[in-house]
Motif scaffolding. Structure first.
Motif, PDB file in Angstrom:
ATOM      1  N   LYS A  16      40.362  57.965  92.203  1.00 51.84           N
ATOM      2  CA  LYS A  16      39.184  58.256  93.217  1.00 51.84           C
ATOM      3  C   LYS A  16      39.225  59.632  93.705  1.00 51.84           C
ATOM      4  O   LYS A  16      38.712  60.575  93.817  1.00 51.84           O
ATOM      5  N   VAL A  17      40.771  59.712  94.278  1.00 51.85           N
ATOM      6  CA  VAL A  17      41.216  60.905  95.129  1.00 51.85           C
ATOM      7  C   VAL A  17      40.968  62.249  93.984  1.00 51.85           C
ATOM      8  O   VAL A  17      40.651  63.223  94.305  1.00 51.85           O
ATOM      9  N   LYS A  18      41.449  61.943  93.009  1.00 51.25           N
ATOM     10  CA  LYS A  18      41.679  63.020  91.810  1.00 51.25           C
ATOM     11  C   LYS A  18      40.353  63.529  91.495  1.00 51.25           C
ATOM     12  O   LYS A  18      40.026  64.684  91.467  1.00 51.25           O
ATOM     13  N   GLN A  19      39.241  62.549  91.523  1.00 54.43           N
ATOM     14  CA  GLN A  19      37.956  62.898  91.002  1.00 54.43           C
ATOM     15  C   GLN A  19      37.306  63.779  92.356  1.00 54.43           C
ATOM     16  O   GLN A  19      36.678  64.865  92.071  1.00 54.43           O
ATOM     17  N   LEU A  20      37.614  63.384  93.420  1.00 56.20           N
ATOM     18  CA  LEU A  20      37.045  64.202  94.652  1.00 56.20           C
ATOM     19  C   LEU A  20      37.686  65.427  94.655  1.00 56.20           C
ATOM     20  O   LEU A  20      36.790  66.367  94.998  1.00 56.20           O
ATOM     21  N   GLU A  21      38.728  65.471  94.420  1.00 57.30           N
ATOM     22  CA  GLU A  21      39.544  66.923  94.540  1.00 57.30           C
ATOM     23  C   GLU A  21      39.091  67.832  93.367  1.00 57.30           C
ATOM     24  O   GLU A  21      38.724  68.970  93.539  1.00 57.30           O
ATOM     25  N   LYS A  22      38.777  67.229  92.149  1.00 59.91           N
ATOM     26  CA  LYS A  22      38.081  68.009  91.317  1.00 59.91           C
ATOM     27  C   LYS A  22      36.654  68.639  91.439  1.00 59.91           C
ATOM     28  O   LYS A  22      36.529  69.693  91.377  1.00 59.91           O
ATOM     29  N   PHE A  23      35.939  67.599  92.181  1.00 56.80           N
ATOM     30  CA  PHE A  23      34.621  68.060  92.713  1.00 56.80           C
ATOM     31  C   PHE A  23      34.619  69.166  93.531  1.00 56.80           C
ATOM     32  O   PHE A  23      33.938  70.366  93.658  1.00 56.80           O
ATOM     33  N   ILE A  24      35.513  68.915  94.875  1.00 56.86           N
ATOM     34  CA  ILE A  24      35.606  69.778  95.820  1.00 56.86           C
ATOM     35  C   ILE A  24      36.306  71.123  95.512  1.00 56.86           C
ATOM     36  O   ILE A  24      35.624  72.275  95.912  1.00 56.86           O
ATOM     37  N   LYS A  25      37.535  70.917  94.866  1.00 61.41           N
ATOM     38  CA  LYS A  25      38.480  72.018  94.769  1.00 61.41           C
ATOM     39  C   LYS A  25      38.151  73.012  93.961  1.00 61.41           C
ATOM     40  O   LYS A  25      38.446  74.311  93.904  1.00 61.41           O
ATOM     41  N   ASN A  26      37.555  72.386  92.855  1.00 60.90           N
ATOM     42  CA  ASN A  26      37.340  73.307  91.569  1.00 60.90           C
ATOM     43  C   ASN A  26      35.919  73.610  91.305  1.00 60.90           C
ATOM     44  O   ASN A  26      35.485  73.745  90.413  1.00 60.90           O
ATOM     45  N   ASP A  27      35.083  73.634  92.544  1.00 61.15           N
ATOM     46  CA  ASP A  27      33.723  73.885  92.201  1.00 61.15           C
ATOM     47  C   ASP A  27      33.054  75.177  92.153  1.00 61.15           C
ATOM     48  O   ASP A  27      31.872  75.326  92.245  1.00 61.15           O
ATOM     49  N   GLU A  28      34.007  76.275  92.356  1.00 57.87           N
ATOM     50  CA  GLU A  28      33.321  77.314  91.844  1.00 57.87           C
ATOM     51  C   GLU A  28      32.772  78.045  90.736  1.00 57.87           C
ATOM     52  O   GLU A  28      33.322  77.390  89.598  1.00 57.87           O
TER      53      GLU A  28
END
Ligand SMILES: [Fe+2]
Ligand SMILES: [Fe+2]
Length: 243
Positions: A231-243
């Motif tokens: 779940k965290v990996k998914q959230l990290e992907k969304f939030i940190k790689n969203d540029e």
């Protein structure tokens, strides 16, 4: 594979598998529920019935792990359950283990130097365990709640404070394996190596307690590794790689 569902009476479930007792407590149920089914009890106590049933089954049957279903539960309900489990370990299980180790050492006859090894091993395990739990409670869980809050409130990643920007969940799973090994060694010292110059009943009580704890801990780690981390990996992907 035997699985429980919401139509089962909770009393009958406990008669079948009493190791579920601490689990139902953490899920918010207390004894004295008469003939209520799981569904009726959850409605009465305002508990999430699906989560209740799934966690019971995951604990009852080690081959059951409905990953997809579990991933659907909110981060908040999962973390709340994990935090209650930590309290149970720290405030009840570990003090009880220390009491049993004291008893184990005082009841031994004819020089118990070797038996002291148990205390040494236990203290190493305990230290590692406490620092692991503190790390989860002070870093991992707040980090997940923060990321989740950003998604829920459709906020942008720049609302993530510096404290969390450089933090990542990577490498976290390894820690559980180390603790499993230490618990296994601890049991083996008593089973295989120590001279049996202690009260055997006390030795058995200590071992039973360690076996129970090991089972509980494995389930706990399974939920953290297989549910929380993805779940965290998914959230990290969304939030940190969203540029
Ligand atoms: Fe934990
Ligand atoms: Fe953990």
């Amino acid at each position: 594979m035997e699985l429980f569902n919401e139509t089962n009476k909770l009393a009958a479930v406990i008669h079948k598998d009493h190791t579920l007792l601490p689990v139902i407590n953490r899920l918010g149920a207390k004894l004295g529920f008469g003939d209520l089914t799981i569904g009726e009890l959850c409605a009465k106590e305002g508990l999430d019935m699906t989560f209740f049933v799934e966690i019971l089954n995951v604990f009852h049957n080690e081959n059951y792990f409905p990953r997809r279903k579990l991933l659907d539960f909110s981060v908040t309900i999962v973390i709340d359950y994990l935090l209650k489990t930590h309290r149970y370990y720290l405030e009840y299980v570990m003090p009880e283990q220390e009491r049993l180790i004291d008893l184990f050492l005082t009841d031994c006859v004819n020089g118990c130097k070797e038996n002291e090894l148990i205390r040494k091993f236990y203290n190493t395990f305990r230290e590692e365990f406490i620092s692991h739990v503190s790390f989860e409670e002070e870093k991992v869980f707040p980090y997940i709640i923060t990321l989740n809050g950003i998604i829920l409130n459709s906020r942008r990643k720049d609302t993530l404070s510096d404290q969390w920007l450089g933090f990542t969940i990577k490498g976290f799973e390894k820690e559980h394996g180390n603790m499993d090994e230490k618990m296994f060694d601890l049991k083996n010292i008593i089973i295989k190596y120590l001279p049996p110059n202690y009260d055997l009943n006390v030795g058995n009580s200590l071992l039973s307690n360690l076996f129970m704890f090991e089972k509980d801990l494995k389930n706990h780690a399974r939920i953290e590794d297989k549910i929380l981390v993805p779940k965290v990996k998914q959230l990290e992907k969304f939030i940190k790689n969203d540029e």
